[in-house]
Design an enzyme around this catalytic site. Structure first.
Site, PDB file in Angstrom:
ATOM      1  CG  ASN A   1      31.979  48.130  41.967  1.00 27.13           C
ATOM      2  OD1 ASN A   1      32.302  48.676  40.913  1.00 27.13           O
ATOM      3  ND2 ASN A   1      32.137  46.838  42.177  1.00 27.13           N
TER       4      ASN A   1
ATOM      5  CD  GLU B   1      30.042  48.399  37.991  1.00 33.30           C
ATOM      6  OE1 GLU B   1      29.496  48.860  39.024  1.00 33.30           O
ATOM      7  OE2 GLU B   1      31.285  48.368  37.841  1.00 33.30           O
TER       8      GLU B   1
ATOM      9  CG  ASP C   1      36.951  31.088  36.614  1.00 26.71           C
ATOM     10  OD1 ASP C   1      36.327  31.620  35.686  1.00 26.71           O
ATOM     11  OD2 ASP C   1      37.176  31.674  37.684  1.00 26.71           O
TER      12      ASP C   1
HETATM   13 MN    MN Z   1      32.926  48.677  38.998  1.00 24.93          MN
END
Ligand code: MN
Length: 402
Positions: A109, A173, A222
């Site tokens: 990941n 990814e 954020d």
């Molecule tokens: Mn992922």
């Protein structure tokens, strides 16, 4: 400076006081530049992201790469990591990706996390309950007290978009990024736990998430431009630093346009796909900048039957759980022109028919007006498409003849 020039040209700071390193920011500050980076037009971006998620391509792996030119023991204070806003607790890495694997090596990941620097070899990072969180949990269930990770900074825009994309768990990814880059991504392993980083990264860390040690993370500005709350998050120990001989540190202004585009674009693509599965034709999707690139979606469709606008609303809400307000407009409205969108609301909406209010839905943890204890919010959908019960001529923009 970064704030003043936000959304404009990318900035390269060549003389950073106290550091030998140059600092880049705003690389992905416009969709136009992002499209250029993957040899597409802006209109092709959503399809490019969706195609890459649906058909990732395994990247090449090389033994060596520019990122391996120099290996050092960690001294994070020698890297020009920025402290961005007034109440920040310290310097934050805002453009770094984290790669991790399941202990059997079958799942990789790659995701973006904000990382607060604590000292020369410690960080903490916000790990939302998604894929990296699941890998941490899996490691803990195997009795481990740490999870090895690789952190990379200074990356191709496609790698950043892919790391921010909602690719399903189990899909690396890196494969998504490589598909967007037409197979030109090369990875290289750092350390001895099989973890990979892009071979041409500017900077990479070998690190481990200490699963049984938590520290305060935040407050951090954020997407909303407001401070996110302080949470207990795991301590991360950096064990080695790799970098190019003359590396550039890639910065990213939290709450700036680059942040909004990187976070929003993959979700625009997802909304595009979901609404396309519900109504015959979607024209365009915009997660607006004023809506923090995250909370407000405008979707244009070619309406065929009277209920299409409502079905499009439901699909958009389903595709992006954090979205709060969605406006559906007709194909003649430019979703990037808010004046045009307001005109559609003014001339095509009847609120007793076109307004949908959904209380107690799951929303974004970032919205200060939401219930941040249980994560619920009230969502509003606006169907600003013209009714098919009246002649289309009534809603047409009048033109002045040539
Ligand atoms: Mn992922």
């Amino acid at each position: 400076m970064m704030k003043e020039r936000d959304g404009g040209k990318a900035l390269l700071f060549e003389n950073v006081v106290g550091y030998r390193t140059q600092v880049l920011s705003g690389m992905c500050g416009t969709k136009h530049r992002l499209a250029l980076a993957i040899h597409k037009t802006e209109n092709q971006l959503h399809a490019a992201v969706n195609d890459a998620i649906n058909q990732p391509i395994k990247p090449r792996v090389a033994n060596d790469g520019p990122v391996k030119e120099v290996v050092d023991s960690p001294k994070l204070s020698s890297i020009p990591i920025l402290t961005h806003y007034e109440k920040d607790p310290g310097p934050y890495i805002a453009s770094g990706i984290v790669s991790a694997k399941s202990s059997d090596g079958t799942i990789e990941n790659v995701s973006i996390h904000r990382m607060l620097v604590l000292d020369d070899n410690h960080l903490t990072m916000r790990i939302v309950p998604r894929h990296l969180y699941a890998l941490c949990r899996m490691a803990r269930e195997k009795g481990k007290n740490s999870l090895d990770i690789a952190i990379a900074i200074g990356l191709h825009p496609a790698v950043l978009v892919a790391a921010a994309s909602p690719a399903p768990f189990g899909v690396s990814e890196y494969g998504v990024a490589n598909a967007m880059m037409n197979g030109s991504l090369t990875l290289t392993e750092i350390g001895n736990s099989g973890l990979r980083v892009p071979a041409d990264s500017e900077l990479a860390f070998e690190a481990k998430i200490l699963l049984d040690k938590e520290v305060d993370e935040g407050p951090f500005v954020d997407l909303t431009g407001t401070y996110d709350i302080v949470r207990k998050q795991p301590l991360v120990e950096v064990t080695k630093v790799h970098h190019r001989r003359e590396y550039i540190y890639q910065a990213l202004l939290p709450g700036g346009s680059e942040h909004k585009i990187l976070m929003g674009l993959p979700y625009e693509a997802r909304i595009f796909q979901a609404v396309s599965g519900t109504v015959p034709k979607v024209t365009s999707v915009n997660l607006t900048s004023g809506g923090c690139g995250w909370l407000h979606a405008i979707v244009s469709i070619e309406k065929q039957t009277e209920g299409d606008g409502k079905n499009a609303l439901m699909a958009a809400f389903g595709a992006h759980p954090s979205v709060k307000h969605v406006v559906i407009v007709d194909e003649d409205i430019d979703v990037t022109n808010l004046q045009d969108v307001e005109w559609a609301i003014a001339t095509r909406l009847q609120a007793d028919r076109g307004l949908v209010v959904i209380p107690n839905a799951r929303g974004s943890s970032l919205d200060p007006s939401a219930n941040q204890e249980d994560g619920t919010t009230t969502k509003v959908g606006i169907d600003a498409t013209r009714t098919l019960k009246k002649s289309i001529e009534k809603f047409a923009k009048a033109r002045i003849p040539e």
